[in-house]
Design a protein around this motif. Sequence first.
Motif, short mmCIF file in Angstrom:
data_model
loop_
_atom_site.label_atom_id
_atom_site.label_comp_id
_atom_site.label_asym_id
_atom_site.label_seq_id
_atom_site.Cartn_x
_atom_site.Cartn_y
_atom_site.Cartn_z
N LEU A 1 0.82 -1.21 0.00
CA LEU A 1 0.00 0.00 0.00
C LEU A 1 0.87 1.27 0.00
CD1 LEU A 1 -2.86 1.16 0.10
CD2 LEU A 1 -2.75 1.02 2.59
N ALA A 2 1.93 1.28 0.79
CA ALA A 2 2.83 2.43 0.83
C ALA A 2 3.50 2.65 -0.52
CB ALA A 2 3.88 2.24 1.92
N TYR A 3 3.91 1.58 -1.17
CA TYR A 3 4.54 1.69 -2.49
C TYR A 3 3.55 2.26 -3.50
CZ TYR A 3 6.44 0.48 -7.01
OH TYR A 3 6.88 0.55 -8.30
N GLN A 4 2.34 1.72 -3.53
CA GLN A 4 1.33 2.19 -4.48
C GLN A 4 0.99 3.66 -4.24
OE1 GLN A 4 -1.68 -0.79 -3.70
NE2 GLN A 4 -1.05 -2.02 -5.47
N THR A 5 0.86 4.03 -2.98
CA THR A 5 0.55 5.42 -2.64
C THR A 5 1.68 6.36 -3.07
OG1 THR A 5 -0.77 4.67 -0.76
CG2 THR A 5 -0.06 6.96 -0.73
N ALA A 6 2.91 5.98 -2.79
CA ALA A 6 4.06 6.80 -3.19
C ALA A 6 4.14 6.92 -4.71
CB ALA A 6 5.35 6.19 -2.63
#
Length: 171
Positions: free
Chosen positions: A33-38
Amino acid sequence: EIPEKAAREIFEFMATFARYGFNKSHSTCYAILAYQTAYLKAHYPLPYMTSLLNSVKDDEKKLIEYIQACRESGIEILPPSINKSELHFAIEGKAIRFGLLAIKSAGKIALDEILLERQENGSFTNFAQFIKRSKGTKVNKKVIENRVKAGAFDNRNTTNPRHFPGIQDLI
């Protein structure tokens, strides 16, 4: 029926897994989720920040924080405009236009009526015309006052500033 010894072994295996396996699966999900958001924030900053602002429109503290983050990253936040704003924050060119629903003291029904009136009969050319076209609707004094205080009727926010006196011209 499962023999007691086998049942205890299965239980011990599950207990051991529960101590670390659950946390690892959560960590993996959060990392994805953090990767996709970034990625979205880096490659699609306008849609990302617009969605982010809409997600916190009722939380004044977070809204201020995210507006500041937009400014720091070079995204202009355009002020609310009775002739240009939509219900929610929206992309306008290379900027984000403040949504009318993010201004306090207005229900969605009243704002929907304003937007419908604008869509059916065109932009409001002056404040008096706005008042006249709003009579008999759910648009009350508080709805109007808070849009005035937020600058939605200021000259700089209208389609044709020369023909739209802002509220400051009427006082």
